[in-house]
Scaffold this active site. Structure first.
Site, PDB file in Angstrom:
ATOM      1  CG  HIS A  26      -1.835   1.112   1.336  1.00 17.29           C
ATOM      2  ND1 HIS A  26      -1.837   1.987   2.387  1.00 17.29           N
ATOM      3  CD2 HIS A  26      -2.807   1.520   0.493  1.00 17.29           C
ATOM      4  CE1 HIS A  26      -2.785   2.882   2.198  1.00 17.29           C
ATOM      5  NE2 HIS A  26      -3.384   2.624   1.066  1.00 17.29           N
ATOM      6  CG  HIS A  34      -3.049   9.471   0.153  1.00 18.34           C
ATOM      7  ND1 HIS A  34      -3.741  10.289   1.022  1.00 18.34           N
ATOM      8  CD2 HIS A  34      -3.795   8.346   0.031  1.00 18.34           C
ATOM      9  CE1 HIS A  34      -4.832   9.679   1.425  1.00 18.34           C
ATOM     10  NE2 HIS A  34      -4.892   8.493   0.839  1.00 18.34           N
TER      11      HIS A  34
HETATM   12  O1  G3P Z   1      -6.931   1.918  -2.406  1.00 21.63           O
HETATM   13  C1  G3P Z   1      -7.016   1.477  -1.095  1.00 21.63           C
HETATM   14  C2  G3P Z   1      -6.682   2.550  -0.124  1.00 21.63           C
HETATM   15  O2  G3P Z   1      -5.472   3.124  -0.506  1.00 21.63           O
HETATM   16  C3  G3P Z   1      -7.733   3.598   0.008  1.00 21.63           C
HETATM   17  O3  G3P Z   1      -7.473   4.534   1.008  1.00 21.63           O
HETATM   18  O4  G3P Z   1      -6.773   6.738   1.819  1.00 21.63           O
HETATM   19  O5  G3P Z   1      -5.098   4.923   1.634  1.00 21.63           O
HETATM   20  O6  G3P Z   1      -6.005   6.013  -0.417  1.00 21.63           O
HETATM   21  P1  G3P Z   1      -6.284   5.587   1.001  1.00 21.63           P
HETATM   22 CA    CA Z   2      -4.915   4.748  -2.031  1.00 21.64          CA
END
Ligand code: G3P
Ligand code: CA
Length: 246
Positions: free
Chosen positions: A6, A48
């Site tokens: 992630h 992000h």
């Molecule tokens: O795509 C999954 C996750 O990344 C969604 O939440 O806030 O980490 O972009 P965020």
């Molecule tokens: Ca994300």
């Protein structure tokens, strides 16, 4: 259970940077997840937040800076890193996609700032790199999810929302291919009766901190998640679940 890095290996490296993605490629992961926004001069950048405040030494909206300005900023936690373009990331991971099937989840961050035309731009770029089979698109914006499926029904698109049940609603309305819910909001006990779509669950920083903040990280009970239909997880620390790539 399929394991995704992630924002890269973002527990030990600055999120959404080349070093975090390079480290992720060292592991037996299913794929890498990242977030895209558009610069003032229309370049697709990997970051992000809608603003640069949290992850760089500047303040303000990504959309108000040119690519050159964004790339001159220092990344919090590693001054040698920079805000990458999606081109830089595609070039970094392309060989691993072709040689061992690594996937890339491109999350379009277009809920707060709509970034009109972003969908076509990213599709064109992925095509240019010949990487279409390796890409999963997603967005928290249901309109963008529907638009992607309308433009190209063959794309693999994930519906992002907090609740799993909301993800399924978006899938059923738009034809999206997968549910991307918050890992603590898996609320459909009988999903397999209604859908055989993958369920890729994500977490939040309170349970999985980012570099350089560190702190405790919650270890997931993978068999328990599989028992309720989760097929994949996005984690800041894939190294907790998979071994290093030979
Ligand atoms: O795509 C999954 C996750 O990344 C969604 O939440 O806030 O980490 O972009 P965020
Ligand atoms: Ca994300």
């Amino acid at each position: 259970m399929k394991i995704w890095a992630h924002r890269g290996c973002s527990y030990r490296f600055p999120e959404n940077t080349l070093s975090s993605f390079r480290e992720a490629l060292e592991y037996e992961i299913t794929g890498i997840e990242l977030d895209i926004q558009l610069s003032k001069d229309g370049e697709i950048v990997v970051i992000h937040d809608e603003t640069v405040d949290r992850t760089t030494d500047h303040t303000g909206y990504v959309k108000d800076y040119t690519l050159a300005e964004l790339q001159a900023m220092k990344i919090r936690g590693d001054e040698n890193e920079h805000v990458p373009t999606i081109r830089e990331v595609l070039e970094l991971i392309r060989e691993d996609c072709f040689s061992r099937g690594i996937l890339l989840n491109i999350e379009l961050k277009n809920s707060e700032v709509r970034y009109e035309g972003m969908e076509q731009m990213i599709l064109d770029l992925v095509k240019e790199y010949d990487m279409e089979p390796y890409i999963i698109y997603s967005s928290f914006n249901p309109e963008s999810v529907a638009q992607l499926k309308k433009m190209r029904p063959d794309l693999h698109v994930g519906a992002l929302a907090e609740y799993e049940s909301r993800c399924l609603e978006i899938c059923e309305a738009s034809g999206a291919d997968a549910l991307h819910p918050f890992i603590k909001r898996i609320d459909i006990p009988d999903l397999r009766i209604r859908s055989d779509r993958p369920v890729r669950a994500w977490n939040v920083w309170q349970f999985e901190p980012f570099y350089p903040d560190g702190g405790d990280i919650e270890i997931q009970d993978l068999p328990a998640l599989e028992a309720v239909g989760v097929t994949d997880i996005f984690t800041n620390a894939p190294e907790l679940y998979v071994s290093r790539h030979a």
